[in-house]
Design an enzyme around this catalytic site. Structure first.
Site, short mmCIF file in Angstrom:
data_model
loop_
_atom_site.label_atom_id
_atom_site.label_comp_id
_atom_site.label_asym_id
_atom_site.label_seq_id
_atom_site.Cartn_x
_atom_site.Cartn_y
_atom_site.Cartn_z
N TYR A 83 0.84 4.60 -15.18
CA TYR A 83 -0.46 3.95 -15.23
C TYR A 83 -1.57 4.78 -14.58
O TYR A 83 -2.75 4.51 -14.79
CB TYR A 83 -0.39 2.60 -14.48
CG TYR A 83 0.23 1.46 -15.23
CD1 TYR A 83 1.01 1.64 -16.37
CD2 TYR A 83 0.05 0.16 -14.77
CE1 TYR A 83 1.59 0.57 -17.02
CE2 TYR A 83 0.62 -0.93 -15.42
CZ TYR A 83 1.40 -0.72 -16.54
OH TYR A 83 1.97 -1.79 -17.18
N GLY A 84 -1.20 5.75 -13.75
CA GLY A 84 -2.15 6.39 -12.84
C GLY A 84 -3.42 6.92 -13.47
O GLY A 84 -4.49 6.84 -12.87
N ASP A 123 6.11 -3.55 -11.42
CA ASP A 123 5.62 -2.18 -11.23
C ASP A 123 5.53 -1.52 -12.60
O ASP A 123 6.22 -1.93 -13.55
CB ASP A 123 6.55 -1.38 -10.33
CG ASP A 123 5.99 0.01 -10.03
OD1 ASP A 123 4.91 0.09 -9.40
OD2 ASP A 123 6.61 1.01 -10.44
N SER A 124 4.71 -0.50 -12.69
CA SER A 124 4.59 0.23 -13.95
C SER A 124 5.88 0.97 -14.28
O SER A 124 6.09 1.34 -15.44
CB SER A 124 3.42 1.21 -13.89
OG SER A 124 3.61 2.14 -12.84
N CYS A 129 2.74 -2.19 -7.07
CA CYS A 129 2.20 -0.99 -7.69
C CYS A 129 0.78 -0.82 -7.19
O CYS A 129 -0.05 -1.73 -7.34
CB CYS A 129 2.22 -1.14 -9.21
SG CYS A 129 1.39 0.18 -10.13
N ASN A 130 0.49 0.30 -6.56
CA ASN A 130 -0.84 0.52 -6.00
C ASN A 130 -1.90 0.62 -7.09
O ASN A 130 -3.00 0.09 -6.94
CB ASN A 130 -0.84 1.78 -5.14
CG ASN A 130 -0.26 1.55 -3.77
OD1 ASN A 130 -0.94 1.10 -2.86
ND2 ASN A 130 1.01 1.85 -3.61
N THR A 131 -1.58 1.28 -8.20
CA THR A 131 -2.56 1.43 -9.26
C THR A 131 -2.92 0.08 -9.86
O THR A 131 -4.10 -0.23 -10.07
CB THR A 131 -2.02 2.37 -10.35
OG1 THR A 131 -1.71 3.65 -9.77
CG2 THR A 131 -3.06 2.58 -11.44
N CYS A 188 1.43 5.13 -2.76
CA CYS A 188 2.13 5.05 -4.04
C CYS A 188 3.57 4.76 -3.72
O CYS A 188 4.17 5.42 -2.84
CB CYS A 188 2.00 6.35 -4.82
SG CYS A 188 2.99 6.38 -6.35
N THR A 189 4.15 3.79 -4.40
CA THR A 189 5.49 3.35 -4.04
C THR A 189 6.57 4.34 -4.45
O THR A 189 7.74 4.17 -4.08
CB THR A 189 5.78 1.97 -4.64
OG1 THR A 189 5.52 2.00 -6.06
CG2 THR A 189 4.89 0.91 -4.00
N HIS A 190 6.21 5.38 -5.21
CA HIS A 190 7.16 6.46 -5.50
C HIS A 190 7.37 7.38 -4.29
O HIS A 190 8.44 7.95 -4.11
CB HIS A 190 6.65 7.34 -6.65
CG HIS A 190 6.84 6.77 -8.01
ND1 HIS A 190 6.19 5.65 -8.45
CD2 HIS A 190 7.62 7.18 -9.05
CE1 HIS A 190 6.55 5.40 -9.69
NE2 HIS A 190 7.42 6.31 -10.08
N GLU A 193 9.97 11.25 -11.02
CA GLU A 193 10.61 10.56 -12.13
C GLU A 193 11.44 11.49 -13.01
O GLU A 193 12.28 11.02 -13.78
CB GLU A 193 9.56 9.81 -12.95
CG GLU A 193 8.93 8.66 -12.19
CD GLU A 193 8.30 7.61 -13.09
OE1 GLU A 193 8.04 7.95 -14.27
OE2 GLU A 193 8.06 6.48 -12.62
#
Length: 288
Positions: A54-55, A22-23, A85-87, A204-206, A170
């Site tokens: 990364y978005g 993941d980023s 990571c979706n992005t 988004c995994t966040h 974050e």
């Protein structure tokens, strides 16, 4: 002493973990679900926190960063890498699968999180209208509209970029009252696209960290879907369908965590919020 050294050597030789990339931290929510469902395997997680987020980056840059981290995981012995990571899945996976892996041999595979989600998300909606909440990069790629359309052509997809959610999460502000404004803002914008949306996908995994806050501001009857369990089930099915890959992965029930930021203590602090238990990481140098 020699016998002990031999055991360590054998363990290292047989260490063929599943790599999870993941980023930053968000992929840990997916890793948590994967490890819960598939606890017997070995795993390595790497978060490219030195270059996150990364978005808002270009396709070219995201592909470069993602492929560098995938190659690093290959060097650690991973035969299978999950882009949690979706992005990265939206902007890098296709080129990695179709171009980059040709030089790596048939024994290495890279999978993403978008396709397994798209394969089932249509089963969650009764109105056949879904809202997709993601980063700017994921939304701009149109990947969810394309993939969901392939599996559920009768489902209409409404997308909404939520650029401030990841920074809030974050920076530890996601559970504070100040975050409520931006949660309500983006929910209002996606629901304004159609009164028939009955399912919201957290692309988004966040976002699972603010799932309860999101649900608190939704009208009754709208369900929220996170990806962790979906991806974990899809991985389990993938390994069943590919016994050669399942046999190649080592099974010592180990977890190792790496970050591209040299402040591993800072990574560990935030990683625990996403993974749900204490994390002890090491520094990984990614050579450009």
């Amino acid at each position: 002493m020699i016998r002990g050294a031999f055991f360590i050597f054998v363990l290292m030789v047989n260490n063929k973990p599943i790599g999870i990339f993941d980023s930053g931290y968000g992929g840990l929510t997916v890793f948590r679900s994967i490890f819960k469902q598939l606890p017997d395997y070995d795993y390595i997680y790497i978060g490219d926190t030195a270059r996150a987020p990364y978005g808002n980056r270009s396709f070219q840059t995201i592909h470069q960063y993602t492929w560098e981290c995938v190659q690093w995981l290959f060097k650690q012995g991973c035969p299978l890498v999950i882009l949690a990571c979706n992005t990265a899945s939206a902007k890098a996976l296709r080129n990695i699968q179709q171009i980059d892996l040709k030089n790596e041999g048939p024994a290495k595979r890279v999978l993403g999180v978008i396709r397994p989600t798209a394969e089932v998300i249509g089963d969650y909606t009764h109105t056949k209208e879904i809202g997709v909440l993601g980063t700017k990069g994921t939304v701009q790629s149109g990947s969810y509209q394309i993939e969901i359309g392939n599996f559920f052509p009768d489902v209409k997809v409404h997308q909404q970029a939520c650029p401030l959610w990841v920074p809030l999460i974050e920076n530890g502000e996601y559970d504070k009252p100040g975050a409520d404004y931006f949660v309500k803002k983006y929910i209002g914008e996606v629901l304004a696209q159609s009164a028939n949306i009955d399912t919201l996908l957290l692309a988004c995994t966040h976002y699972p960290l603010i799932q309860q806050k999101i649900e608190a501001y939704l009208p009754e009857g709208i369900k929220v879907v996170a990806q962790g369990d979906i991806v974990a089930k899809s991985l389990a099915h993938y390994l069943q369908r590919h016994p050669e890959m399942e046999a190649a992965i080592s099974k010592n029930k180990t977890q190792r965590f790496f970050t591209t930021t040299d402040d591993t203590a800072d990574f560990d602090h935030y990683a625990e919020l996403f993974f749900g238990e204490p994390v002890k990481s090491a520094y990984a140098e990614i050579k450009c």
